[in-house]
Motif scaffolding. Structure first.
Motif, PDB file in Angstrom:
ATOM      1  N   THR A 165       0.799  -1.226   0.000  1.00 25.56           N
ATOM      2  CA  THR A 165       0.000   0.000   0.000  1.00 25.56           C
ATOM      3  C   THR A 165       0.832   1.277   0.000  1.00 25.56           C
ATOM      4  O   THR A 165       0.309   2.359  -0.294  1.00 25.56           O
ATOM      5  N   ALA A 166       2.118   1.177   0.328  1.00 26.41           N
ATOM      6  CA  ALA A 166       2.983   2.362   0.364  1.00 26.41           C
ATOM      7  C   ALA A 166       4.413   1.940   0.061  1.00 26.41           C
ATOM      8  O   ALA A 166       4.815   0.804   0.372  1.00 26.41           O
ATOM      9  N   PRO A 167       5.209   2.816  -0.544  1.00 24.36           N
ATOM     10  CA  PRO A 167       6.607   2.465  -0.820  1.00 24.36           C
ATOM     11  C   PRO A 167       7.379   2.192   0.459  1.00 24.36           C
ATOM     12  O   PRO A 167       7.046   2.722   1.530  1.00 24.36           O
ATOM     13  N   PRO A 168       8.410   1.382   0.382  1.00 24.13           N
ATOM     14  CA  PRO A 168       9.213   1.062   1.576  1.00 24.13           C
ATOM     15  C   PRO A 168       9.977   2.277   2.086  1.00 24.13           C
ATOM     16  O   PRO A 168      10.414   3.119   1.306  1.00 24.13           O
ATOM     17  N   ALA A 169      10.164   2.348   3.403  1.00 21.66           N
ATOM     18  CA  ALA A 169      10.843   3.482   4.025  1.00 21.66           C
ATOM     19  C   ALA A 169      12.260   3.152   4.470  1.00 21.66           C
ATOM     20  O   ALA A 169      13.008   4.045   4.859  1.00 21.66           O
ATOM     21  N   ASN A 170      12.646   1.874   4.429  1.00 16.12           N
ATOM     22  CA  ASN A 170      14.008   1.469   4.788  1.00 16.12           C
ATOM     23  C   ASN A 170      14.333   0.165   4.071  1.00 16.12           C
ATOM     24  O   ASN A 170      13.463  -0.421   3.408  1.00 16.12           O
ATOM     25  N   PHE A 171      15.565  -0.298   4.211  1.00 15.79           N
ATOM     26  CA  PHE A 171      15.989  -1.456   3.429  1.00 15.79           C
ATOM     27  C   PHE A 171      15.272  -2.736   3.853  1.00 15.79           C
ATOM     28  O   PHE A 171      14.963  -3.580   3.004  1.00 15.79           O
ATOM     29  N   ASP A 172      14.994  -2.891   5.138  1.00 14.22           N
ATOM     30  CA  ASP A 172      14.251  -4.072   5.583  1.00 14.22           C
ATOM     31  C   ASP A 172      12.876  -4.124   4.926  1.00 14.22           C
ATOM     32  O   ASP A 172      12.426  -5.187   4.470  1.00 14.22           O
ATOM     33  N   GLU A 173      12.210  -2.981   4.881  1.00 13.41           N
ATOM     34  CA  GLU A 173      10.892  -2.938   4.235  1.00 13.41           C
ATOM     35  C   GLU A 173      11.015  -3.185   2.729  1.00 13.41           C
ATOM     36  O   GLU A 173      10.121  -3.798   2.128  1.00 13.41           O
ATOM     37  N   PHE A 174      12.107  -2.719   2.138  1.00 18.88           N
ATOM     38  CA  PHE A 174      12.326  -2.966   0.710  1.00 18.88           C
ATOM     39  C   PHE A 174      12.410  -4.471   0.445  1.00 18.88           C
ATOM     40  O   PHE A 174      11.784  -4.984  -0.494  1.00 18.88           O
ATOM     41  N   LEU A 175      13.158  -5.183   1.276  1.00 18.93           N
ATOM     42  CA  LEU A 175      13.273  -6.641   1.113  1.00 18.93           C
ATOM     43  C   LEU A 175      11.927  -7.323   1.322  1.00 18.93           C
ATOM     44  O   LEU A 175      11.578  -8.271   0.600  1.00 18.93           O
ATOM     45  N   GLN A 176      11.154  -6.844   2.287  1.00 22.11           N
ATOM     46  CA  GLN A 176       9.835  -7.423   2.540  1.00 22.11           C
ATOM     47  C   GLN A 176       8.918  -7.222   1.334  1.00 22.11           C
ATOM     48  O   GLN A 176       8.176  -8.137   0.945  1.00 22.11           O
ATOM     49  N   ASP A 177       8.980  -6.042   0.735  1.00 21.27           N
ATOM     50  CA  ASP A 177       8.150  -5.779  -0.442  1.00 21.27           C
ATOM     51  C   ASP A 177       8.595  -6.620  -1.633  1.00 21.27           C
ATOM     52  O   ASP A 177       7.760  -7.083  -2.432  1.00 21.27           O
ATOM     53  N   CYS A 178       9.911  -6.818  -1.763  1.00 20.39           N
ATOM     54  CA  CYS A 178      10.401  -7.691  -2.837  1.00 20.39           C
ATOM     55  C   CYS A 178       9.858  -9.103  -2.658  1.00 20.39           C
ATOM     56  O   CYS A 178       9.453  -9.761  -3.638  1.00 20.39           O
ATOM     57  N   ALA A 179       9.823  -9.571  -1.415  1.00 24.03           N
ATOM     58  CA  ALA A 179       9.303 -10.912  -1.140  1.00 24.03           C
ATOM     59  C   ALA A 179       7.813 -10.998  -1.494  1.00 24.03           C
ATOM     60  O   ALA A 179       7.355 -12.005  -2.052  1.00 24.03           O
ATOM     61  N   GLY A 304      14.952   2.915  11.388  1.00 26.65           N
ATOM     62  CA  GLY A 304      15.170   3.893  12.446  1.00 26.65           C
ATOM     63  C   GLY A 304      16.122   5.014  12.070  1.00 26.65           C
ATOM     64  O   GLY A 304      16.281   5.973  12.831  1.00 26.65           O
ATOM     65  N   GLU A 305      16.776   4.921  10.901  1.00 24.32           N
ATOM     66  CA  GLU A 305      17.692   5.966  10.456  1.00 24.32           C
ATOM     67  C   GLU A 305      17.079   6.730   9.290  1.00 24.32           C
ATOM     68  O   GLU A 305      16.378   6.157   8.465  1.00 24.32           O
ATOM     69  N   LYS A 306      17.363   8.030   9.230  1.00 23.95           N
ATOM     70  CA  LYS A 306      16.800   8.868   8.168  1.00 23.95           C
ATOM     71  C   LYS A 306      17.510   8.568   6.855  1.00 23.95           C
ATOM     72  O   LYS A 306      18.734   8.487   6.809  1.00 23.95           O
ATOM     73  N   VAL A 307      16.751   8.439   5.795  1.00 24.38           N
ATOM     74  CA  VAL A 307      17.327   8.128   4.496  1.00 24.38           C
ATOM     75  C   VAL A 307      18.110   9.325   3.963  1.00 24.38           C
ATOM     76  O   VAL A 307      17.762  10.480   4.212  1.00 24.38           O
ATOM     77  N   VAL A 308      19.206   9.043   3.247  1.00 24.19           N
ATOM     78  CA  VAL A 308      20.010  10.083   2.607  1.00 24.19           C
ATOM     79  C   VAL A 308      19.833   9.948   1.094  1.00 24.19           C
ATOM     80  O   VAL A 308      20.258   8.948   0.508  1.00 24.19           O
ATOM     81  N   PRO A 309      19.208  10.920   0.431  1.00 22.66           N
ATOM     82  CA  PRO A 309      19.010  10.842  -1.021  1.00 22.66           C
ATOM     83  C   PRO A 309      20.248  11.299  -1.788  1.00 22.66           C
ATOM     84  O   PRO A 309      21.159  11.912  -1.223  1.00 22.66           O
TER      85      PRO A 309
END
Length: 429
Positions: A165-179, A304-309
């Motif tokens: 429902t929403a884009p991932p906010a960190n790398f763990d969420e990115f992996l979960q969405d890929c799964a 828990g860490e702020k993303v750096v673009p």
């Protein structure tokens, strides 16, 4: 009778010679009055817009009939690997694509690239970008091709199908969405293993931003003087993440042979859900698809860490100190003015100029994204303006070797660190 015929023949011959002489004088007069035509060479990095560059050159020559532009396109994986052989052979072009990095700045200080700080294009360039294009000795050595930032484009329909429902906010969420995407029978993300330039712009730049820049505010000066330590678990983690995505089966088949154009095609044809790309590809990536497209900042940050673009200058243009410098300067000014709108028609990039670029078009999504990341307190530069030129070429090999399991992420970090320190030792003053 013979004398009359001879006289007639002689008279005709004299007339013919007289007319021929008149014709020769007329031709000589025309040749003298016609302006001499200068032919300039333009060595350009345009992997996704070669037709547009040819059109710009043709339009320029129409408006400047005294100048012909011979466009030559760079090949391979980097701008620098195209420039170095030309410099070594003493065959530098008149106009050349360059990156806003230490290598190009050094070429300016060596007198190979001309100072552009007096040009109208330089005066119109955004002030923050001018710092990227100023050499150690204060020369303005290039004009940016745009404001560059990298993002992940995603297929909104595929995300909905996978229940995201929403884009991932960190790398763990990115992996979960890929799964989730994989379980839904979808290929999560395209990996450009056959074009390491895109690996550098994508997972490496985002990894460097979140694992190095976020931890060391003075990273740029420390890299220059050789005191930045890149032989760390954090840098090894950049390569680990890069290898983890294909190791879990989240990328397309034969990803190690996938080049730049094929990667974009896979996304546009709906065969992958996500693609690392830059805002320079907004035109083809956002338009002509059978599905809605969204954007998000690559979430290469830990939970828990702020993303750096990633945000900086795109590959731009410089003029070399050749006998055709004046004509090349005119062509540069044309590219930065009327020519930029031609690029925008396809690329939809963000203009690097304060006062716009005629009919330039930027998609609202790209404008909003760029404005959003520009407000972040910490941003990182693209890898091509971050690393020394020799290290850029090495990095391409390191990334591919890690993906091919010829090298461990730890070994890649060690070699990256050694290269950066060696470059600092040779060039830092």
């Amino acid at each position: 009778m013979r004398r009359i015929k001879f006289a007639c023949l002689l008279s005709g011959l004299i007339c013919t010679m007289f007319l021929g002489a008149c014709h020769s004088r007329d031709a000589a007069s025309v040749a003298t009055s016609a302006p001499a035509r200068t032919s300039i060479t333009a060595l350009v990095w345009a992997p996704d817009w070669p037709e547009e560059m040819l059109r710009i050159a043709a339009d320029f020559s129409k408006q400047n009939p005294d100048v012909h532009v011979d466009v030559q396109f760079m090949v391979g994986n980097s701008v620098e690997e195209n420039i170095k052989p030309r410099i070594a052979a003493g065959t530098v072009p008149d106009l050349v694509s360059v990156n806003p990095n230490a290598y190009a700045a050094e070429l300016a200080d060596q007198g190979i690239l001309a100072d552009l700080s007096h040009t109208a294009a330089w005066q119109r360039m955004l002030e923050p970008l001018k710092r990227d294009w100023t050499s150690h000795r204060g020369k303005g050595f290039g004009i940016s091709g745009g404001v560059a930032t990298t993002m992940i484009y995603y297929n909104r329909d595929m995300f909905a199908k996978a229940g995201i429902t929403a884009p991932p906010a960190n790398f763990d969420e990115f992996l979960q969405d890929c799964a989730k995407l994989k379980r839904a029978g979808l290929t999560p993300v395209v990996w450009n293993g056959g074009f390491p330039n895109m690996l550098g712009n994508g997972p490496f730049s985002s990894g460097f931003a979140n694992n190095v820049v976020a931890r060391e505010p003075d990273w740029r000066n420390k890299m220059a003087d050789g005191s930045l330590d890149l032989n760390t678990p954090e840098v090894a983690d950049i390569f680990t993440k890069m290898a983890l995505i294909p190791a879990r089966g989240y990328v397309q088949p034969n990803y190690m042979s996938t080049g730049y154009d094929e990667g974009m095609r896979l996304f546009k044809e709906g065969k992958v859900a996500m693609a690392f790309q830059g805002n320079w590809a907004a035109g083809p990536m956002l338009h002509g698809n059978a599905f809605p497209v969204g954007l998000f900042i690559p979430p290469w940050n830990a939970r828990g860490e702020k993303v750096v673009p990633v945000l900086g200058s795109e590959t731009g243009f410089a003029v070399c100190e050749t006998r055709n410098k004046a004509a090349a300067m005119r062509f540069l000014e044309f590219i930065a003015a009327k020519g930029f709108s031609v690029l925008q028609a396809k690329r939809h990039n963000i203009s690097p100029f304060q006062h716009g670029a005629g009919t330039a078009v930027s998609d609202p999504e790209i404008v909003d994204y760029t404005n959003a990341v520009s407000r972040y307190a910490v941003t990182a530069s693209p890898y091509y303006s971050t690393l020394p030129s020799n290290t850029i070429e090495l990095l391409h090999e390191l990334m591919q070797d890690v993906l091919l399991k010829k090298m461990t992420p730890r070994q890649a970090a060690q070699r990256l660190d050694a290269s950066v320190k060696n470059e600092a030792k040779m060039h830092y003053k």
